[in-house]
Design a protein around this motif. Structure first.
Motif, PDB file in Angstrom:
ATOM      1  N   MET A   1       3.124   2.426 -13.071  1.00  0.00           N
ATOM      2  CA  MET A   1       1.919   2.885 -12.398  1.00  0.00           C
ATOM      3  C   MET A   1       1.787   2.227 -11.022  1.00  0.00           C
ATOM      4  O   MET A   1       1.329   2.854 -10.091  1.00  0.00           O
ATOM      5  CB  MET A   1       0.702   2.553 -13.275  1.00  0.00           C
ATOM      6  CG  MET A   1      -0.568   3.166 -12.785  1.00  0.00           C
ATOM      7  SD  MET A   1      -0.438   4.947 -12.929  1.00  0.00           S
ATOM      8  CE  MET A   1      -2.040   5.424 -12.432  1.00  0.00           C
ATOM      9  N   GLU A   2       2.223   0.969 -10.915  1.00  0.00           N
ATOM     10  CA  GLU A   2       2.130   0.267  -9.637  1.00  0.00           C
ATOM     11  C   GLU A   2       3.031   0.919  -8.590  1.00  0.00           C
ATOM     12  O   GLU A   2       2.651   1.030  -7.422  1.00  0.00           O
ATOM     13  CB  GLU A   2       2.524  -1.196  -9.832  1.00  0.00           C
ATOM     14  CG  GLU A   2       2.333  -2.046  -8.598  1.00  0.00           C
ATOM     15  CD  GLU A   2       2.651  -3.489  -8.870  1.00  0.00           C
ATOM     16  OE1 GLU A   2       3.315  -4.084  -7.994  1.00  0.00           O
ATOM     17  OE2 GLU A   2       2.268  -4.008  -9.933  1.00  0.00           O
ATOM     18  N   ASN A   3       4.222   1.361  -9.015  1.00  0.00           N
ATOM     19  CA  ASN A   3       5.128   2.027  -8.091  1.00  0.00           C
ATOM     20  C   ASN A   3       4.546   3.345  -7.589  1.00  0.00           C
ATOM     21  O   ASN A   3       4.718   3.696  -6.425  1.00  0.00           O
ATOM     22  CB  ASN A   3       6.486   2.278  -8.741  1.00  0.00           C
ATOM     23  CG  ASN A   3       7.304   1.006  -8.857  1.00  0.00           C
ATOM     24  OD1 ASN A   3       7.039   0.036  -8.143  1.00  0.00           O
ATOM     25  ND2 ASN A   3       8.267   1.007  -9.749  1.00  0.00           N
ATOM     26  N   LEU A   4       3.875   4.072  -8.462  1.00  0.00           N
ATOM     27  CA  LEU A   4       3.272   5.343  -8.080  1.00  0.00           C
ATOM     28  C   LEU A   4       2.204   5.117  -7.004  1.00  0.00           C
ATOM     29  O   LEU A   4       2.147   5.846  -6.011  1.00  0.00           O
ATOM     30  CB  LEU A   4       2.654   6.033  -9.304  1.00  0.00           C
ATOM     31  CG  LEU A   4       2.022   7.399  -9.044  1.00  0.00           C
ATOM     32  CD1 LEU A   4       3.067   8.381  -8.564  1.00  0.00           C
ATOM     33  CD2 LEU A   4       1.342   7.896 -10.299  1.00  0.00           C
ATOM     34  N   THR A   5       1.391   4.110  -7.160  1.00  0.00           N
ATOM     35  CA  THR A   5       0.368   3.778  -6.162  1.00  0.00           C
ATOM     36  C   THR A   5       1.028   3.390  -4.842  1.00  0.00           C
ATOM     37  O   THR A   5       0.573   3.806  -3.769  1.00  0.00           O
ATOM     38  CB  THR A   5      -0.515   2.614  -6.668  1.00  0.00           C
ATOM     39  OG1 THR A   5      -1.053   2.958  -7.937  1.00  0.00           O
ATOM     40  CG2 THR A   5      -1.636   2.336  -5.704  1.00  0.00           C
ATOM     41  N   TYR A   6       2.119   2.629  -4.924  1.00  0.00           N
ATOM     42  CA  TYR A   6       2.849   2.226  -3.720  1.00  0.00           C
ATOM     43  C   TYR A   6       3.355   3.453  -2.966  1.00  0.00           C
ATOM     44  O   TYR A   6       3.214   3.546  -1.750  1.00  0.00           O
ATOM     45  CB  TYR A   6       4.019   1.318  -4.127  1.00  0.00           C
ATOM     46  CG  TYR A   6       4.924   0.945  -2.992  1.00  0.00           C
ATOM     47  CD1 TYR A   6       4.532   0.009  -2.044  1.00  0.00           C
ATOM     48  CD2 TYR A   6       6.175   1.535  -2.862  1.00  0.00           C
ATOM     49  CE1 TYR A   6       5.361  -0.336  -0.991  1.00  0.00           C
ATOM     50  CE2 TYR A   6       7.009   1.205  -1.816  1.00  0.00           C
ATOM     51  CZ  TYR A   6       6.602   0.265  -0.887  1.00  0.00           C
ATOM     52  OH  TYR A   6       7.428  -0.064   0.150  1.00  0.00           O
ATOM     53  N   TYR A   7       3.944   4.406  -3.671  1.00  0.00           N
ATOM     54  CA  TYR A   7       4.473   5.596  -3.029  1.00  0.00           C
ATOM     55  C   TYR A   7       3.366   6.487  -2.474  1.00  0.00           C
ATOM     56  O   TYR A   7       3.527   7.093  -1.412  1.00  0.00           O
ATOM     57  CB  TYR A   7       5.369   6.381  -3.995  1.00  0.00           C
ATOM     58  CG  TYR A   7       6.689   5.692  -4.239  1.00  0.00           C
ATOM     59  CD1 TYR A   7       7.551   5.420  -3.185  1.00  0.00           C
ATOM     60  CD2 TYR A   7       7.063   5.305  -5.519  1.00  0.00           C
ATOM     61  CE1 TYR A   7       8.758   4.776  -3.399  1.00  0.00           C
ATOM     62  CE2 TYR A   7       8.265   4.656  -5.737  1.00  0.00           C
ATOM     63  CZ  TYR A   7       9.114   4.403  -4.684  1.00  0.00           C
ATOM     64  OH  TYR A   7      10.296   3.770  -4.895  1.00  0.00           O
ATOM     65  N   ILE A   8       2.256   6.585  -3.138  1.00  0.00           N
ATOM     66  CA  ILE A   8       1.127   7.375  -2.640  1.00  0.00           C
ATOM     67  C   ILE A   8       0.589   6.765  -1.345  1.00  0.00           C
ATOM     68  O   ILE A   8       0.336   7.476  -0.369  1.00  0.00           O
ATOM     69  CB  ILE A   8       0.024   7.496  -3.722  1.00  0.00           C
ATOM     70  CG1 ILE A   8       0.506   8.398  -4.849  1.00  0.00           C
ATOM     71  CG2 ILE A   8      -1.256   8.044  -3.110  1.00  0.00           C
ATOM     72  CD1 ILE A   8      -0.429   8.455  -6.033  1.00  0.00           C
ATOM     73  N   VAL A   9       0.426   5.440  -1.338  1.00  0.00           N
ATOM     74  CA  VAL A   9      -0.050   4.769  -0.131  1.00  0.00           C
ATOM     75  C   VAL A   9       0.963   4.926   0.994  1.00  0.00           C
ATOM     76  O   VAL A   9       0.603   5.202   2.154  1.00  0.00           O
ATOM     77  CB  VAL A   9      -0.350   3.277  -0.419  1.00  0.00           C
ATOM     78  CG1 VAL A   9      -0.597   2.521   0.872  1.00  0.00           C
ATOM     79  CG2 VAL A   9      -1.536   3.149  -1.356  1.00  0.00           C
ATOM     80  N   LEU A  10       2.245   4.798   0.694  1.00  0.00           N
ATOM     81  CA  LEU A  10       3.292   4.967   1.700  1.00  0.00           C
ATOM     82  C   LEU A  10       3.278   6.384   2.269  1.00  0.00           C
ATOM     83  O   LEU A  10       3.352   6.571   3.495  1.00  0.00           O
ATOM     84  CB  LEU A  10       4.654   4.654   1.085  1.00  0.00           C
ATOM     85  CG  LEU A  10       5.850   4.696   2.023  1.00  0.00           C
ATOM     86  CD1 LEU A  10       5.707   3.637   3.111  1.00  0.00           C
ATOM     87  CD2 LEU A  10       7.132   4.490   1.251  1.00  0.00           C
ATOM     88  N   LEU A  11       3.162   7.385   1.417  1.00  0.00           N
ATOM     89  CA  LEU A  11       3.104   8.776   1.862  1.00  0.00           C
ATOM     90  C   LEU A  11       1.869   9.014   2.732  1.00  0.00           C
ATOM     91  O   LEU A  11       1.948   9.682   3.775  1.00  0.00           O
ATOM     92  CB  LEU A  11       3.093   9.712   0.651  1.00  0.00           C
ATOM     93  CG  LEU A  11       3.064  11.202   0.953  1.00  0.00           C
ATOM     94  CD1 LEU A  11       4.326  11.611   1.703  1.00  0.00           C
ATOM     95  CD2 LEU A  11       2.923  11.992  -0.328  1.00  0.00           C
ATOM     96  N   LEU A  12       0.738   8.458   2.339  1.00  0.00           N
ATOM     97  CA  LEU A  12      -0.485   8.589   3.115  1.00  0.00           C
ATOM     98  C   LEU A  12      -0.331   7.941   4.492  1.00  0.00           C
ATOM     99  O   LEU A  12      -0.747   8.516   5.504  1.00  0.00           O
ATOM    100  CB  LEU A  12      -1.656   7.954   2.349  1.00  0.00           C
ATOM    101  CG  LEU A  12      -3.045   8.142   2.934  1.00  0.00           C
ATOM    102  CD1 LEU A  12      -3.411   9.616   2.963  1.00  0.00           C
ATOM    103  CD2 LEU A  12      -4.058   7.375   2.110  1.00  0.00           C
ATOM    104  N   MET A  13       0.297   6.780   4.542  1.00  0.00           N
ATOM    105  CA  MET A  13       0.524   6.102   5.822  1.00  0.00           C
ATOM    106  C   MET A  13       1.447   6.914   6.723  1.00  0.00           C
ATOM    107  O   MET A  13       1.223   7.001   7.929  1.00  0.00           O
ATOM    108  CB  MET A  13       1.111   4.707   5.584  1.00  0.00           C
ATOM    109  CG  MET A  13       0.116   3.721   5.017  1.00  0.00           C
ATOM    110  SD  MET A  13       0.837   2.144   4.536  1.00  0.00           S
ATOM    111  CE  MET A  13       1.553   1.604   6.049  1.00  0.00           C
TER     112      MET A  13
END
Length: 58
Positions: A1-13
């Motif tokens: 779940m932590e990786n998914l949040t990381y990728y979502i934040v990265l995509l948003l950035m």
């Protein structure tokens, strides 16, 4: 779940960065275009409207 949040934040950035660069580039292009038009107008005034000036031969 932590990786998914990381990728979502990265995509948003990445998306936000792309939008910001696009806005800045658009503004810069408009500024450059305006400066070029002003330079052309000054050249036309210098060569054609100034008293005693002769236009350049092409």
């Amino acid at each position: 779940m932590e990786n998914l949040t990381y990728y979502i934040v990265l995509l948003l950035m990445v998306v936000i960065g792309f939008v910001v660069v696009k806005k800045i580039a658009g503004c810069l292009l408009k500024s450059v275009f305006t400066i070029i038009l002003i330079a052309i107008m000054v050249a036309l005034w210098y060569f054609f409207l100034r008293e005693g000036a002769t236009p350049p031969t092409l």
